[in-house]
Design an enzyme around this catalytic site. Structure first.
Site, PDB file in Angstrom:
ATOM      1  N   ASN A 132      13.128 -27.435 -17.155  1.00 35.38           N
ATOM      2  CA  ASN A 132      12.692 -26.531 -16.088  1.00 35.38           C
ATOM      3  C   ASN A 132      11.170 -26.425 -15.955  1.00 35.38           C
ATOM      4  O   ASN A 132      10.639 -26.315 -14.854  1.00 35.38           O
ATOM      5  CB  ASN A 132      13.321 -25.149 -16.246  1.00 35.38           C
ATOM      6  CG  ASN A 132      12.994 -24.487 -17.560  1.00 35.38           C
ATOM      7  OD1 ASN A 132      12.888 -25.144 -18.596  1.00 35.38           O
ATOM      8  ND2 ASN A 132      12.834 -23.178 -17.552  1.00 35.38           N
ATOM      9  N   SER A 206      19.496 -24.049 -23.262  1.00 37.86           N
ATOM     10  CA  SER A 206      20.597 -23.117 -23.033  1.00 37.86           C
ATOM     11  C   SER A 206      21.162 -22.561 -24.333  1.00 37.86           C
ATOM     12  O   SER A 206      20.972 -23.141 -25.410  1.00 37.86           O
ATOM     13  CB  SER A 206      21.725 -23.817 -22.264  1.00 37.86           C
ATOM     14  OG  SER A 206      22.340 -24.795 -23.084  1.00 37.86           O
ATOM     15  N   GLU A 227      14.550 -21.136 -28.439  1.00 40.98           N
ATOM     16  CA  GLU A 227      14.115 -20.420 -27.244  1.00 40.98           C
ATOM     17  C   GLU A 227      15.200 -20.593 -26.191  1.00 40.98           C
ATOM     18  O   GLU A 227      15.314 -21.647 -25.565  1.00 40.98           O
ATOM     19  CB  GLU A 227      12.771 -20.977 -26.748  1.00 40.98           C
ATOM     20  CG  GLU A 227      11.618 -20.784 -27.715  1.00 40.98           C
ATOM     21  CD  GLU A 227      11.223 -19.325 -27.875  1.00 40.98           C
ATOM     22  OE1 GLU A 227      11.621 -18.497 -27.032  1.00 40.98           O
ATOM     23  OE2 GLU A 227      10.527 -19.013 -28.849  1.00 40.98           O
ATOM     24  N   CYS A 261      13.673 -19.361 -17.491  1.00 39.94           N
ATOM     25  CA  CYS A 261      14.512 -18.643 -18.465  1.00 39.94           C
ATOM     26  C   CYS A 261      14.226 -17.146 -18.493  1.00 39.94           C
ATOM     27  O   CYS A 261      15.077 -16.366 -18.927  1.00 39.94           O
ATOM     28  CB  CYS A 261      14.343 -19.242 -19.856  1.00 39.94           C
ATOM     29  SG  CYS A 261      12.644 -19.233 -20.464  1.00 39.94           S
TER      30      CYS A 261
END
Length: 476
Positions: A132, A206, A227, A261
């Site tokens: 991302n 994820s 994370e 996130c």
């Protein structure tokens, strides 16, 4: 025969990857043993070279992120390049201080002594980066790991191929492979890498994959940082201007097309201002991206068609009050507002990770608790309120990774704050000094003085117990 041939090819490829990984790790372990990775001046020179190389390739970074996401130059610099440069600058400024032994107060029980905490690198580190923010979330932990004196193998995301290749080009130019090595590939490569023994693993991604990484680390008791993410709530009471709230929400939710996130995952807004907030959100979306966001140069795309399909499926059982338009060929999904989705709907079950914003309402704090209790501890937590006692109560009542009051996501930008999750949203934290500490084992050292040797601790202990009790009471 063709099936056997395909299986044989897969076996040979896996064997090649394993052998390459073992060789890389062995070379890095040997290099680590030379202590070159702990030479502060050498590290600084390579960090300076990394900074120069990144700025030299600024246009190439813009191009790679545009090819992967259609990210604008502004958003790429703001969320990728700028943060990395700031991380390098902070490390260069403070690495001498961070790496020095820290003197701490000695215990009276050990008198006379001097006590220190030494920072020791773990060794060979594996960094698995997400798609991302594929540049920043790959290089930032690498900077922290090497500043602490480790070697690094970086596995960038296969979903952002242009950025991953550029990462390899940059890091190969700056670092010898025995110090930092990039290994590209997909799930097979990552799976095989995780079978090796590492001294530390740093994973961003994820929750589901985080559990796989943790399981892979368990047999070797490998320390790790995870994370992850979660359903980040944004609670809005009626004490603030909905116009300002809407402006800050549109930025926080739709930057990177919601693929962040720590983006707000859903709103929990007081019933009395819900209608006005929705109206202001619509206005701010149009102001930011125009009547047709697909034509906006500032609105990115979904990373691939698989993720786009996942997101559009969330809209099937939802009341869309704004947006909802998608284009499969362009991996495009418009900024979308959803009204009062059910808890068992697809959009409310898992982290959205896209430009869909569900809007729920509440009337009492009991309602807030009822909604938040449906979910695990989130990575991000946001409250919009001018009522100090209200937002302080929210901060103290609920557990989460980190958060912001009266804005969204900006806590990420302060390297003096820890960034990380809790529970299912992650393990460990990094950024700035905390990044250096994450990749360092802390050794406690006592240097005992020889000019005095108090006999109390030595046997025989006859008639010494009362004196020991008095000593503990005195030191307490």
């Amino acid at each position: 025969p063709s099936k056997r041939s395909a299986m044989e090819r897969m076996y040979e490829e896996n064997r090649r990857i394993i052998m390459e990984a073992k060789l890389i790790i062995e070379n890095q372990r040997q290099y680590f043993q030379t202590r070159a990775t702990r030479d502060i001046e050498l590290l600084k020179s390579r960090l300076i070279k990394l900074r120069v190389e990144i700025l030299k390739r600024e246009d190439a970074i813009y191009e790679a992120l545009y090819k992967d996401f259609k990210k604008s130059k502004f958003e790429t610099y703001f969320s990728e390049i700028g943060i990395v440069i700031s991380e390098i600058d902070a490390t260069l400024k403070h690495i001498n201080t961070w790496s020095k032994p820290k003197k701490v107060r000695a215990s009276g029980l050990n008198f006379p002594s001097r006590d220190y905490i030494y920072s020791e690198p773990y060794g060979c580190v594996l960094v698995i980066a997400p798609w991302n923010y594929p540049f920043q979330l790959a290089i930032a932990p690498v900077i922290s790991a090497i500043s602490a004196g480790n070697t690094v193998v970086l596995k960038p995301s296969e979903h952002t191929a242009h950025t991953s290749q550029l990462l390899e080009d940059i890091l190969t130019t700056v670092f010898p492979t025995e110090h930092v090595k990039v290994i590209q590939g997909g799930i097979p490569e990552t799976t095989l890498l995780l079978k090796e023994r590492w001294d530390y693993i740093f994973f961003t991604g994820s929750v589901a994959v985080g559990k796989i990484v943790a399981k892979a680390a368990a047999p070797f008791l490998t320390p790790l940082t995870l994370e992850l993410g979660g359903k980040n709530p944004c609670i809005i009471d009626p004490t603030m201007s909905t116009k300002l709230i809407a402006k800050r929400l549109v930025w926080g939710k739709f930057v990177n097309a919601g693929q962040t996130c720590i983006a707000p995952d859903y709103l929990l807004v007081h019933k009395s201002i819900k209608a006005q907030l929705i109206s202001d959100l619509k206005s701010e979306i149009i102001k930011a991206y125009g009547e047709n966001p697909q034509e906006s140069e500032d609105y990115p795309r979904i990373v691939n068609s698989k993720n786009l399909a996942r997101l559009t499926n969330m809209l099937q059982d939802s009341e869309v009050v704004f947006g909802g338009v998608s284009d499969t060929d362009d991996c495009y999904l418009a900024p979308t507002l959803i009204n009062e989705p059910a808890f068992d709907s697809a959009v409310m079950k898992d982290e959205i990770f896209g430009p869909i914003l569900p809007i729920l309402s509440y009337e009492t704090e009991k309602d807030i608790h009822s909604v938040l209790s449906h979910y695990d501890k989130p990575l991000g937590f946001y409250v919009f309120s001018n009522n100090t006692s209200f937002y302080k109560k929210m901060i103290e009542t609920y557990s989460f990774g980190g958060g912001t009051i009266n804005d969204t996501m900006i806590h990420f930008g302060n390297s003096n704050l820890p960034f990380g999750g809790v529970g299912e949203s992650g393990i460990g934290a990094y950024h700035g000094r905390l990044g250096f500490d994450t990749f360092s084992h802390k050794k406690g050292i006592v240097i005992k003085g020889n000019w005095l040797d108090i006999p109390l601790r030595y046997a025989p202990y006859t008639n010494k117990l009362n004196a020991l009790k008095k000593l503990f009471k005195f030191l307490g």
